[in-house]
Design an enzyme around this catalytic site. Structure first.
Site, PDB file in Angstrom:
ATOM      1  N   ASP A  27      -8.811  -3.803  14.076  1.00  0.00           N
ATOM      2  CA  ASP A  27     -10.172  -3.950  13.540  1.00  0.00           C
ATOM      3  C   ASP A  27     -10.244  -5.014  12.447  1.00  0.00           C
ATOM      4  OD1 ASP A  27      -8.848  -2.675  11.491  1.00  0.00           O
ATOM      5  OD2 ASP A  27     -10.188  -0.951  11.382  1.00  0.00           O
ATOM      6  N   HIS A  56      -8.273  -5.240   9.710  1.00  0.00           N
ATOM      7  CA  HIS A  56      -7.869  -4.889   8.343  1.00  0.00           C
ATOM      8  C   HIS A  56      -6.504  -5.485   8.016  1.00  0.00           C
ATOM      9  CE1 HIS A  56      -5.771  -1.301  10.234  1.00  0.00           C
ATOM     10  NE2 HIS A  56      -4.877  -1.648   9.331  1.00  0.00           N
ATOM     11  N   ASP A 104       0.827  -1.208   0.000  1.00  0.00           N
ATOM     12  CA  ASP A 104       0.000   0.000   0.000  1.00  0.00           C
ATOM     13  C   ASP A 104       0.858   1.254   0.000  1.00  0.00           C
ATOM     14  OD1 ASP A 104       0.904  -0.257   2.702  1.00  0.00           O
ATOM     15  OD2 ASP A 104      -0.953  -1.262   3.235  1.00  0.00           O
ATOM     16  N   GLU A 123      -9.973  -1.690   4.866  1.00  0.00           N
ATOM     17  CA  GLU A 123     -10.700  -1.396   6.092  1.00  0.00           C
ATOM     18  C   GLU A 123     -11.980  -2.235   6.169  1.00  0.00           C
ATOM     19  OE1 GLU A 123      -9.206   0.295   8.221  1.00  0.00           O
ATOM     20  OE2 GLU A 123      -8.488   2.263   7.568  1.00  0.00           O
TER      21      GLU A 123
END
Length: 261
Positions: A136, A138, A67, A143
């Site tokens: 979370d 990801h 990324d 996300e």
């Protein structure tokens, strides 16, 4: 999916480095998927030490990062291109231009994303992908709510992700870009072997969902349950939510030595 619980970050790093070294022994021109973030850093340190000692070479290998932020000026020290160069690529013997990253400053973002997926395919695909995981669930910057079949694309970062990453921007949340380019969950899932690293109690729920929860876009990493060859390396703290922990320990104890990870 294989779950291995280790005593701490160093033991995990040794496992990761062993897998990378064995891959490069068998296939010197292997393609590696390189994650940034805190989780892989001990593994990169271990690999850099082995490379300096002449125990492994990356001279024929290639790499693709996961990324990149959108909108940071070229050369910004917190761009993921700069981070992976600083933390790993510059410390081993990759050839010039052997490690590619998404172009967060491209004038045509959709075209750049398509070109990145095409470049991975042209290289023969990723042999070994190293991943971390967010609290979370990801992976990369996919996300919660991300499509489980997604390709490299632009994504909006959650407020929590920007808060988490603000420590790299002097504590200023507003200095953290709101968008990124990220390999999609579908892109990541095409790697032939995936090693996911998680340490610390704050990752325990994400690890529980990843390994034992239902497959859901709410926890993007759960897509890895569909993959044929995933190794999850966690420390004791990150493993505390696993109901089948005793089984994972017993499976590892009885595993044939020749099988590797």
């Amino acid at each position: 999916m294989e779950v291995i619980v280790e005593s701490g970050a160093h033991a995990i790093a040794v496992r990761v480095a062993d897998a990378v070294c064995e891959l490069l022994r068998r296939k010197p021109d292997a393609v590696l998927g390189l994650a940034t973030g805190g989780s892989p850093l001990p593994s990169y340190d271990e690999l850099a030490e082995r490379c300096a000692a002449g125990l492994v070479s990356f001279a024929r290998a290639r790499g693709f990062t996961l990324d990149e932020y959108v909108g940071l000026p070229p050369g910004h020290p917190e761009s993921y291109r700069a981070v992976i160069d600083r933390e790993f690529v510059s410390r081993v013997d990759f050839g010039p231009g052997a490690v590619a990253a998404p172009d967060g400053s491209a004038p045509d973002i959709p075209a750049a994303c398509r070109a990145y997926d095409d470049a991975i395919s042209a290289a023969g695909g990723v042999d070994l992908q190293i991943l971390g995981i967010g609290a979370d669930g990801h992976i990369a910057f996919n996300e919660p709510g991300s499509s489980l079949s997604s390709r490299t694309r632009i994504k909006s970062l959650t407020r929590q992700t920007r808060v988490d990453n603000s420590r790299f921007f002097g504590g200023d949340v507003d200095a953290v870009p709101a968008h990124c380019l990220t390999q999609g969950l579908g892109t990541i899932s095409e790697a032939r072997h995936i090693i996911l690293v998680a340490t610390g109690a704050n990752k325990a729920e994400a690890v529980r969902q990843l390994v034992e929860g239902p497959i859901s876009a709410r926890w993007p990493a759960t897509v890895l349950q569909l993959h044929q060859h995933v190794t999850v390396l966690v420390d004791e703290a990150a493993a505390t939510g696993l109901e089948l922990l005793d089984y994972y320990r017993e499976t590892l104890r009885l595993k044939p030595d020749w099988q590797g990870i």
